[in-house]
Design an enzyme around this catalytic site. Structure first.
Site, PDB file in Angstrom:
ATOM      1  CG  ASN A 269      -1.821   1.134   1.347  1.00 45.28           C
ATOM      2  OD1 ASN A 269      -1.757   2.053   0.528  1.00 45.28           O
ATOM      3  ND2 ASN A 269      -2.677   1.122   2.342  1.00 45.28           N
TER       4      ASN A 269
ATOM      5  NE  ARG B 248      -6.238   1.347   0.075  1.00 49.33           N
ATOM      6  CZ  ARG B 248      -6.231   2.483   0.735  1.00 49.33           C
ATOM      7  NH1 ARG B 248      -5.137   2.914   1.311  1.00 49.33           N
ATOM      8  NH2 ARG B 248      -7.324   3.182   0.842  1.00 49.33           N
TER       9      ARG B 248
ATOM     10  CG  HIS C  38     -12.825   2.865   3.542  1.00 42.52           C
ATOM     11  ND1 HIS C  38     -13.524   3.761   4.318  1.00 42.52           N
ATOM     12  CD2 HIS C  38     -11.528   3.100   3.788  1.00 42.52           C
ATOM     13  CE1 HIS C  38     -12.674   4.502   5.008  1.00 42.52           C
ATOM     14  NE2 HIS C  38     -11.447   4.127   4.684  1.00 42.52           N
TER      15      HIS C  38
ATOM     16  CG  ASN D 281      -6.671   7.662  11.268  1.00 41.17           C
ATOM     17  OD1 ASN D 281      -6.974   8.293  12.279  1.00 41.17           O
ATOM     18  ND2 ASN D 281      -5.564   6.949  11.173  1.00 41.17           N
TER      19      ASN D 281
ATOM     20  NE  ARG E  59     -10.114  11.881   4.972  1.00 42.57           N
ATOM     21  CZ  ARG E  59     -10.046  10.630   4.548  1.00 42.57           C
ATOM     22  NH1 ARG E  59     -10.973  10.132   3.774  1.00 42.57           N
ATOM     23  NH2 ARG E  59      -9.023   9.869   4.899  1.00 42.57           N
TER      24      ARG E  59
ATOM     25  N   GLY F 295     -14.210   1.152  15.076  1.00 41.67           N
ATOM     26  CA  GLY F 295     -15.281   0.149  15.081  1.00 41.67           C
ATOM     27  C   GLY F 295     -14.883  -1.125  15.824  1.00 41.67           C
ATOM     28  CD  GLU F 296     -11.040  -3.867  13.294  1.00 38.46           C
ATOM     29  OE1 GLU F 296      -9.939  -4.106  13.810  1.00 38.46           O
ATOM     30  OE2 GLU F 296     -11.200  -3.734  12.062  1.00 38.46           O
TER      31      GLU F 296
ATOM     32  CD  GLU G 226      -8.618  -1.888   4.202  1.00 39.89           C
ATOM     33  OE1 GLU G 226      -8.246  -1.644   5.363  1.00 39.89           O
ATOM     34  OE2 GLU G 226      -8.820  -1.011   3.353  1.00 39.89           O
TER      35      GLU G 226
END
Ligand code: ADP
Length: 413
Positions: free
Chosen positions: A7, A98, A188, A219, A249, A342-343, A394
């Site tokens: 990535n 990616r 995403h 993020n 953002r 979220g995790e 990912e």
């Protein structure tokens, strides 16, 4: 087969070396041989590498460009000190990248050849910060490993190619879509696709029966409505600025604000865009940090009003999107949380779900709090939509796609 997953960003590079093949994919026994990152490429770079699940080794070294970074990484992978289970560069069978933007052209992962390179170049104006760096990564690998090593592009946008027109078109003159490719692309995609696949796998749900909302909260944050394994709507748009509140953002706002802020603050339009991308979101509201963990600590320890406000606005926006997607899909079987927030942040999961009981959404606090970083259901047995935490992966999906593409296998599964 050992697959290097890369990535590559404008001044950074993240990697994993994954051992996978058809049997390993089938049995879920893919192995992570190494992982790490290099930051501040272009100057004195900072690297952090680890073999398997071992401790990270860190250091600094001057690296003038992406090629130097790839050379440095590969030299470490095969060196005696690294302890990685490969001995020479010939042990790397393929490289998966990616790629941020595939435009409308790339709807699935593809083997990279000259034509694909040109296609990614044509998409640069849609992702001026990301795609050139991604291409640099591909070129660097080609130079260092040679053209015989297959490289595969896995696009962040590809999963959303199934959005219907009503979801991807903005209500502006249609000619802008025709002439300048102005539309919702969504990002995403690899993460939403992985979470969707993994949820079906855990719950034994056939693809065609799937109806879920995935929430990637890191993020960057985005929500995705998935029906039958396909994305039918997503919150990020033409760029990753739209939708949820993120670390720095703004997400959704009134477009008329751009001109107003520009005038009031004496900024150019691109200056306002930078403000919306880099100085807004959790950081902008709290005035403290873009990092949710720090924000939660600040809110709890010092009862900082603006820290609470940032958290509240963040959760409220996610909740509104959940409601919108329930309406778009006519209900859902599950809501799945993924990404760093979220995790790992049970308090945020609870706050998002609070007030959604009317839709059947409930969180069992014992399950919610007892699942730090883990995978599992956090709603009471039998509640629908069920609420899940599914750590995203990912890199694993990129490695598996790379294996599949290089072996002529279907990547839609
Ligand atoms: P990226 O989108 O860059 O991959 P991540 O998915 O790692 O980022 O998410 C980073 C976010 O996750 C940060 O806001 C970080 O504070 C948050 N996070 C990580 N661990 C926790 C935690 N234990 N509690 C709350 N937030 C956390």
């Amino acid at each position: 087969m050992n697959i290097l997953v890369l990535n590559v960003g404008s001044s950074s590079l993240k990697f994993q070396l994954v051992d996978t093949d058809a049997d390993r994919i089938g049995a879920d026994t893919d192995r992570r041989l190494a992982r790490g990152q290099i930051e501040r490429i272009g100057g004195t770079a900072i690297w952090s590498f680890r073999a398997g699940d071992g401790p990270a080794t860190k250091g600094t070294t001057p690296l003038k460009d992406h090629r130097a970074a790839v050379e440095y990484l590969l030299a470490w992978l095969v060196s005696d000190e690294s302890d990685v289970e490969i001995h020479s560069l010939a042990d790397i069978g393929a490289v998966g990248h990616r790629i941020v933007h595939g435009g409308e052209k790339f709807v699935r992962s593809v083997a990279i050849d000259e034509q694909v390179m040109r296609g990614i170049e044509e998409t640069i104006e849609l992702a001026p910060l990301h795609n050139p760096a991604n291409l640099n990564g591909v070129n660097a690998v080609r130079t260092v490993l040679g053209p015989a090593v297959p490289q595969v592009a896995v696009f962040d946008t590809a999963f959303h190619h199934t959005l219907p027109e009503r979801a991807f078109l903005y209500a502006i003159p249609y000619s802008l879509y025709r002439r300048h490719r102005v539309r919702r692309y969504g990002f995403h995609g690899t993460s939403h696709r992985y979470v969707s696949y993994r949820w079906r796998q855990i719950t034994g749900t056939p693809r065609e029966q799937e109806r879920i909302i995935t929430l990637h909260l890191g993020n960057g944050c985005s929500a995705c409505a998935i029906v039958g394994g396909e994305s039918i709507d997503t919150s990020m748009g033409f760029t990753p600025l739209e939708g949820l509140v993120m670390g720095t953002r703004s997400g959704d706002l009134d477009p008329a604000l751009l001109d107003y802020i520009a005038e009031k603050e004496g900024l150019s339009l691109s200056g306002v865009e930078t403000l919306l991308n880099k100085q807004s979101g959790l950081l902008g509201i709290s005035g403290l940090t873009n990092d949710m963990r720090e924000l939660l600590a600040e809110a709890e320890e010092h009862d900082d009003r603006r820290a609470w406000l940032a958290i509240e606005i963040f959760c409220y926006r996610v909740r509104k999107y959940v409601g919108a997607y329930l309406a778009a899909m006519g209900g859902a079987d599950a809501i799945c949380f993924a990404g760093g927030i979220g995790e790992n942040a049970p308090a945020i999961r609870s706050m998002i779900c609070e007030g959604l009981e009317w839709a059947g959404i409930r969180v069992d606090e014992a399950l919610n709090r007892g699942l730090p970083g883990g995978e599992g259901r956090i709603s009471p047995e039998g509640a629908t939509p069920a609420v899940w935490v599914i750590p995203t992966d990912e890199e694993l999906l990129i490695a598996r796609d790379t294996f599949r593409v290089t072996h002529g296998m279907e990547t839609r599964y």
